[in-house]
Design an enzyme around this catalytic site. Structure first.
Site, PDB file in Angstrom:
ATOM      1  N   TYR A 179       0.869  -1.188   0.000  1.00  0.00           N
ATOM      2  CA  TYR A 179       0.000   0.000   0.000  1.00  0.00           C
ATOM      3  C   TYR A 179       0.900   1.230   0.000  1.00  0.00           C
ATOM      4  O   TYR A 179       0.837   2.089   0.882  1.00  0.00           O
ATOM      5  CB  TYR A 179      -0.983  -0.004   1.180  1.00  0.00           C
ATOM      6  CG  TYR A 179      -2.271   0.719   0.840  1.00  0.00           C
ATOM      7  CD1 TYR A 179      -3.162   0.171  -0.066  1.00  0.00           C
ATOM      8  CD2 TYR A 179      -2.569   1.956   1.392  1.00  0.00           C
ATOM      9  CE1 TYR A 179      -4.325   0.830  -0.413  1.00  0.00           C
ATOM     10  CE2 TYR A 179      -3.733   2.623   1.050  1.00  0.00           C
ATOM     11  CZ  TYR A 179      -4.604   2.048   0.139  1.00  0.00           C
ATOM     12  OH  TYR A 179      -5.755   2.698  -0.204  1.00  0.00           O
TER      13      TYR A 179
ATOM     14  N   HIS B  21       7.373   5.440   1.281  1.00  0.00           N
ATOM     15  CA  HIS B  21       8.019   4.240   0.744  1.00  0.00           C
ATOM     16  C   HIS B  21       8.825   4.589  -0.515  1.00  0.00           C
ATOM     17  O   HIS B  21       9.941   4.107  -0.696  1.00  0.00           O
ATOM     18  CB  HIS B  21       6.971   3.194   0.339  1.00  0.00           C
ATOM     19  CG  HIS B  21       6.117   2.679   1.445  1.00  0.00           C
ATOM     20  ND1 HIS B  21       4.769   2.916   1.504  1.00  0.00           N
ATOM     21  CD2 HIS B  21       6.408   1.931   2.531  1.00  0.00           C
ATOM     22  CE1 HIS B  21       4.262   2.315   2.579  1.00  0.00           C
ATOM     23  NE2 HIS B  21       5.230   1.718   3.219  1.00  0.00           N
TER      24      HIS B  21
HETATM   25  P1  AMP Z   1       5.492  -0.268   6.262  1.00  0.00           P
HETATM   26  O1  AMP Z   1       4.997  -0.595   4.900  1.00  0.00           O
HETATM   27  O2  AMP Z   1       4.591   0.610   7.054  1.00  0.00           O
HETATM   28  O3  AMP Z   1       5.988  -1.465   7.029  1.00  0.00           O
HETATM   29  O4  AMP Z   1       6.791   0.627   6.027  1.00  0.00           O
HETATM   30  C1  AMP Z   1       7.861   0.176   5.249  1.00  0.00           C
HETATM   31  C2  AMP Z   1       9.026   1.103   5.448  1.00  0.00           C
HETATM   32  O5  AMP Z   1       8.641   2.422   5.063  1.00  0.00           O
HETATM   33  C3  AMP Z   1       9.493   1.179   6.925  1.00  0.00           C
HETATM   34  O6  AMP Z   1      10.911   1.218   6.955  1.00  0.00           O
HETATM   35  C4  AMP Z   1       8.887   2.468   7.375  1.00  0.00           C
HETATM   36  O7  AMP Z   1       9.615   3.090   8.419  1.00  0.00           O
HETATM   37  C5  AMP Z   1       8.967   3.310   6.110  1.00  0.00           C
HETATM   38  N1  AMP Z   1       8.019   4.431   6.135  1.00  0.00           N
HETATM   39  C6  AMP Z   1       6.694   4.386   6.424  1.00  0.00           C
HETATM   40  N2  AMP Z   1       6.158   5.619   6.408  1.00  0.00           N
HETATM   41  C7  AMP Z   1       7.158   6.472   6.131  1.00  0.00           C
HETATM   42  C8  AMP Z   1       7.249   7.880   5.975  1.00  0.00           C
HETATM   43  N3  AMP Z   1       6.194   8.664   6.124  1.00  0.00           N
HETATM   44  N4  AMP Z   1       8.455   8.415   5.666  1.00  0.00           N
HETATM   45  C9  AMP Z   1       9.541   7.625   5.514  1.00  0.00           C
HETATM   46  N5  AMP Z   1       9.528   6.279   5.636  1.00  0.00           N
HETATM   47  C10 AMP Z   1       8.361   5.709   5.942  1.00  0.00           C
END
Ligand code: AMP
Length: 283
Positions: free
Chosen positions: A33, A38
């Protein structure tokens, strides 16, 4: 762009996809998503590596029994289009059974940094994170992996796991990407109704106001935390604070004095949605 769905295909990708042993591989693990946060991590990897691998995997073991695993937003088609556009080389989309054998009996447990903050209300969460990231590192074998500062505790836990288990993977951390109004991007933001979205701004507003107080010489962590809590209650009464901590970003131990680079992290519920945010003071 290759889309690989089995562990075996991913393990052999260095040969099948021309990812030779000499090629540098950057890895961005995600739960899909995808949003601009990301994509910024993917761009960071793209600038540094010859091959960029992104995983899309909603990891069941990092969700508690009453959490949103089933409802977690998913849109594989859109994610694949975004990855293609971002110049990703390989997208790895395993099913849970590819990652977890039915009789899997080994997991990775981090015993110190995982305890407080999000660990207090999400017991077992970081065991799930460590276990899946360790498995993904074994399967993808990247030279470096990119994580977002958004999940500050996750960054500390993963760095500790890599250090303690001697993984030869460099951990690269990308800054938090925000909406124009300051809300940190999150796949869970889709859960927020319009009035909740307004209240959700309280997390970053509190962090920014605390930073402003720090700049005006409020350096005592206890006073600054108390000030931040009061600010949130006064300005964003619908936000249900879970924690507001001031700590060292690596050890996550509380700091008495707030210095440049100290972590201020917040977690709160707005309606049914749990949100987190943080700043590194003075950066
Ligand atoms: P997730 O899909 O939520 O597990 O996130 C995947 C990666 O994206 C993880 O390393 C998160 O820390 C990073 N991430 C999620 N949201 C943000 C954001 N707003 N800014 C930077 N990195 C993010």
């Amino acid at each position: 762009m290759k889309v690989l769905r089995t562990t075996s295909d991913m393990l052999h990708a260095r040969w099948h996809c021309g990812m030779g042993a000499e090629t540098s591989v950057g890895f961005v693990p995600t739960m899909g998503y995808l949003h601009d946060g990301h994509l910024a991590l993917i761009q960071l990897a793209r600038r540094r590596a010859a091959w960029v691998v992104v995983s899309l995997f909603v990891n069941p073991t990092q969700f508690g029994p009453n959490e949103d695993f089933a409802q977690y937003p998913r849109d594989e088609k859109r994610d694949l289009a975004l990855c293609e556009e971002a110049g990703v080389d390989v997208v790895f989309i395993p099913t849970p059974s590819e990652i977890y054998a039915a009789d899997a009996s080994v997991s990775v447990v981090e015993n110190q940094l995982s305890e407080g903050m999000c660990g207090s209300t999400r017991p077992g969460h970081f065991n799930g994170v460590c276990t899946v990231v360790a498995k993904l590192f074994q399967i993808v074998r990247p030279d470096f992996a990119v994580f977002g500062q958004k999940d500050a505790q996750q960054v500390a836990v993963i760095k500790r796991m890599v250090r303690d288990l001697f993984f030869s993977v460099e951990i690269v951390v990308g800054p938090i990407v925000r909406e124009k109004d300051g809300l940190a991007l999150s796949s869970r933001n889709v859960y927020l109704h319009k009035p909740e979205r307004e209240q959700a701004l309280g997390l970053y507003a509190t962090l920014q106001e605390m930073q402003a107080q720090w700049e005006m010489d409020m350096r005592d962590a206890q006073s600054l935390t108390a000030w931040g809590r009061q600010y949130l209650v006064d300005h964003y009464p619908e936000v249900e604070l879970e924690y507001l901590v001031i700590c060292d970003p690596d050890s996550l131990l509380p700091c008495a004095d707030v210095q440049a680079g100290t972590l201020i992290a917040i977690a709160a519920r707005v309606g049914q949605t749990r949100l987190i945010d943080n700043i590194l003071v003075g950066t």
